[in-house]
Design an enzyme around this catalytic site. Sequence first.
Site, PDB file in Angstrom:
ATOM      1  N   LYS A 130       0.815  -1.213   0.000  1.00 47.87           N
ATOM      2  CA  LYS A 130       0.000   0.000   0.000  1.00 47.87           C
ATOM      3  C   LYS A 130       0.854   1.272   0.000  1.00 47.87           C
ATOM      4  CE  LYS A 130      -4.252  -1.920   1.914  1.00 47.87           C
ATOM      5  NZ  LYS A 130      -3.935  -3.315   1.635  1.00 47.87           N
TER       6      LYS A 130
ATOM      7  N   GLY B 143      -8.701  -7.504   3.139  1.00 46.77           N
ATOM      8  CA  GLY B 143      -9.763  -8.278   3.765  1.00 46.77           C
ATOM      9  C   GLY B 143     -10.188  -7.770   5.124  1.00 46.77           C
TER      10      GLY B 143
ATOM     11  N   HIS C 296     -17.841   3.620   0.173  1.00 45.45           N
ATOM     12  CA  HIS C 296     -16.796   2.799  -0.439  1.00 45.45           C
ATOM     13  C   HIS C 296     -17.225   2.527  -1.881  1.00 45.45           C
ATOM     14  CE1 HIS C 296     -14.009  -0.955  -0.006  1.00 45.45           C
ATOM     15  NE2 HIS C 296     -14.089  -0.569  -1.261  1.00 45.45           N
TER      16      HIS C 296
ATOM     17  N   GLU D 228     -10.267   1.061  -5.868  1.00 40.88           N
ATOM     18  CA  GLU D 228     -11.194   1.353  -4.770  1.00 40.88           C
ATOM     19  C   GLU D 228     -10.959   2.766  -4.246  1.00 40.88           C
ATOM     20  OE1 GLU D 228     -11.821  -1.631  -1.906  1.00 40.88           O
ATOM     21  OE2 GLU D 228     -11.761  -3.264  -3.363  1.00 40.88           O
TER      22      GLU D 228
ATOM     23  N   ARG E   7      -7.070  -8.690  -8.892  1.00 44.87           N
ATOM     24  CA  ARG E   7      -7.702 -10.000  -9.072  1.00 44.87           C
ATOM     25  C   ARG E   7      -9.171  -9.805  -9.391  1.00 44.87           C
ATOM     26  NH1 ARG E   7     -10.661  -9.762  -4.523  1.00 44.87           N
ATOM     27  NH2 ARG E   7      -9.681  -8.918  -2.641  1.00 44.87           N
TER      28      ARG E   7
ATOM     29  N   ARG F 120     -24.144 -11.255   0.027  1.00 45.90           N
ATOM     30  CA  ARG F 120     -23.289 -12.398   0.347  1.00 45.90           C
ATOM     31  C   ARG F 120     -23.937 -13.215   1.461  1.00 45.90           C
ATOM     32  NH1 ARG F 120     -16.970 -10.403   0.274  1.00 45.90           N
ATOM     33  NH2 ARG F 120     -17.157  -8.815  -1.355  1.00 45.90           N
TER      34      ARG F 120
END
Length: 480
Positions: A115, A164, A208, A275, A292, A338
């Site tokens: 990052k 994550g 987000h 993002e 990914r 989800r």
Amino acid sequence: MIRKILIANRGEIAVRVVRACRDLHIQSVAIYTLPDKECLHVKVADEAHMLGTDPIKGYLDAKNIVKIALDCGADAIHPGYGFLSENYEFAKLVEDSGLIFIGPKSDVIRKMGDKNIARYLMKRNGVPIVPGTEKLNDETIEKIKEHAARIGYPVILKASGGGGGRGIRKVYHEDELEDAYNSCKREAKAYFNNDEVFMEKLVVNPRHIEFQILGDNYGNIIHLCERDCSIQRRHQKIIEIAPCPSISEALRKVMGVTAVAAAKAVGYSNVGTIEFLLDDDNHFYFMEMNTRIQVEHGVTEEITGVDLVVRQIRMAAGEILELKQSDIRPQGYAIEARITAENVRQNFIPAPGKITGYYPALGPSVRVDSHAYKDYEIPPFYDSLIAKLMVKATDYDLLVNKLERALKEFTIEGVQTIIPFLLAISKSREFRRGFFDTSYVEKNMDSILANTHDKFIENEADVKSAISEAITKHKKIYNC
């Protein structure tokens, strides 16, 4: 030309890649550890090879995975998401072995996986970033406090190699900083084997927003619109919407152009995601790049008609991207919920077990991506995702109605799931209006739980006992 692909993953994403391979008349190869021998991806692939008995190490054994790919005559490896998907050493090993890595080049993964490097590259190329620091590991706590004072509280500490939702600590006052810093470093070391930490200004209650990127090996890059991923718990997404229901067309255009510029700045190819954090004043800041396929890629497919996994394979095989930005015209809205096996009343702790009944939602504009089926035993070793429920509609109001209907119809028996929790969210006024940020679940947890109607294990000791029992059972069955 790619004739055979080994899928270096498991579960839902492995099944998704197998289906894309079949659409392209490409042979698919599954890999699995012993506890996964009954998983759906093993059953549907053209061939399958066992990695070993250890439930986790097998999926992380890069050398063995590449060896299996070479031995079975595969031309390429698709990493899916999670596990080794953003491990640049794995990607380089694949490249060096003469196989095709279905994703960006290993050097790009390396740069964007750190990052600090990513922030530097974005800043150098004019992409807005949140004010912050480079790595803090060699500095004293007094110096770190000086950085925080200069940036201004609240601040957020992040693991340089994180992802994550791990390796993140919010700090609102100076007296919290030292403990938060040490805790962040410990978690970063435990999860990413890299304890480098950096600091940013905490953007309070942002939205987000992420942009889907698609590029070929020749410098052609477009975006496929945005997704709003603000409905999260513990920094992990549970609902995603495409496109965002609450930003203007002008802002969408500016953010999209910036996302493409960010991808071009690092020479990106294949599928990826840029993002952003979006504040109340509609100022947006680069957060990270995911190198990914994303869990939520399906909602982008639904509104654009572009099969992203098929495109991944074609771009990796050397096809030229014939699509132009002007060709991307999103139709309506799509949403993904989800569905995980978790106990929401015990801080979303996993709830593994045997699925005794599985009845996915059906009907117009409903899609379910899953690896679950009746009598499938959910192992206690992996992510608790069971299925991804997606619906599509012409407008946002109808979209939420369809989501509510589909959640009511989706029945999973034998294990606890978050379906009732998702249903409570779908009925809430804020969610229906489309105005929410990343603090939505945290702020509204009490009211959401009050409207969540299902049987849950209420005692934390009983929850932990159930998980321990599941792990013991699996180890006994599979001798692992």
